[in-house]
Motif scaffolding. Sequence first.
Motif, PDB file in Angstrom:
ATOM      1  N   THR A 170       8.455   8.024 -13.504  1.00 35.51           N
ATOM      2  CA  THR A 170       8.998   7.284 -14.633  1.00 35.51           C
ATOM      3  C   THR A 170       8.250   7.654 -15.898  1.00 35.51           C
ATOM      4  O   THR A 170       7.017   7.761 -15.893  1.00 35.51           O
ATOM      5  CB  THR A 170       8.881   5.765 -14.389  1.00 35.51           C
ATOM      6  N   LYS A 227      13.803   9.215  -8.241  1.00 31.38           N
ATOM      7  CA  LYS A 227      14.033   7.887  -7.679  1.00 31.38           C
ATOM      8  C   LYS A 227      13.992   7.926  -6.146  1.00 31.38           C
ATOM      9  O   LYS A 227      14.936   8.408  -5.516  1.00 31.38           O
ATOM     10  CB  LYS A 227      15.390   7.350  -8.143  1.00 31.38           C
ATOM     11  N   ASN A 228      12.879   7.468  -5.582  1.00 31.49           N
ATOM     12  CA  ASN A 228      12.752   7.331  -4.125  1.00 31.49           C
ATOM     13  C   ASN A 228      13.198   8.593  -3.391  1.00 31.49           C
ATOM     14  O   ASN A 228      13.975   8.536  -2.421  1.00 31.49           O
ATOM     15  CB  ASN A 228      13.566   6.132  -3.621  1.00 31.49           C
ATOM     16  N   CYS A 287       8.770   8.774  -6.825  1.00 30.69           N
ATOM     17  CA  CYS A 287       9.317   8.257  -8.083  1.00 30.69           C
ATOM     18  C   CYS A 287       8.497   8.780  -9.249  1.00 30.69           C
ATOM     19  O   CYS A 287       7.273   8.893  -9.165  1.00 30.69           O
ATOM     20  CB  CYS A 287       9.292   6.727  -8.119  1.00 30.69           C
ATOM     21  N   HIS A 320      13.677   6.639 -15.557  1.00 31.00           N
ATOM     22  CA  HIS A 320      13.380   6.917 -14.154  1.00 31.00           C
ATOM     23  C   HIS A 320      13.945   8.298 -13.806  1.00 31.00           C
ATOM     24  O   HIS A 320      15.140   8.438 -13.530  1.00 31.00           O
ATOM     25  CB  HIS A 320      13.975   5.825 -13.264  1.00 31.00           C
TER      26      HIS A 320
END
Length: 265
Positions: free
Chosen positions: A27, A39-40, A25, A36
């Motif tokens: 941000t 994301k994962n 991740c 963001h």
Amino acid sequence: MKKIIHVERAGFAHSNTLLSTNKLCKTFSSGGQQHHVLKNLDLEIYEEDFTVIMGSSGAGKSTLLYALSGMDKPTLGTVSFLGQDISGLSNDKLAVFRRDNCGFVFQQTYLLDNMSILDNIMACGLLVSKNRNDVANRAKRLLKRFSLDESIWHKFPSQVSGGEGQRAGIARALINNPKIVFADEPTGALNSANGTAVLDTLSEVNRQGQSIVMVTHDLRSAYRGNRIIYIRDGGIVGECALGKYESSNAERQKELKDFLTGMGW
């Protein structure tokens, strides 16, 4: 839902995992808001692959490249290089990691204006080896390998063409025998002829076993990769495995175009 498209070629198989991410991740804060960008994100990069990262503007392509290369730290998650987590290293240790393992090619060459082409390449080599003659010989071999003859070695960057400067940038990226080369839009500032020369150079070093990860929005550049990763809104939404690059392959071109059309490119 992730859409994975595999098009395997005879004789093509993945090598060992070179880089991997786990729940990556990233941000950024701007104007009091959180953005963001990644994301994962889970991804594996394999040795000797020419991996191309594509996606629309703002999808997170360059942010992913910087995280993979240790140029930027993730907000959450990990980046591992040959099984070792590098995401928690100090800035000084990350600099050593990049020096010893990574080469970089950018849209702009970032060659030092007050140094000759040869000295620019040697300067990076001397960060690792103090044997000046050895570094000079390696730099000259690379320049010759990329069709940059002695007539430009002692010129300044402003005195050579964009394509020559970018090929010199690739030589600089390879001077310390990196495990992996990261390229961020390497043909973005070049005309068609110079862009093709740079892509030919990258394809050549990949055929020799060099691992490459390249960010691009250009179909002609993406065509050189054997693996295309497509990201949208900070996540991987598709993957296309084309096998090793073969020139003048109409079927390969169609497969890539069909994949990108399916991704909404």
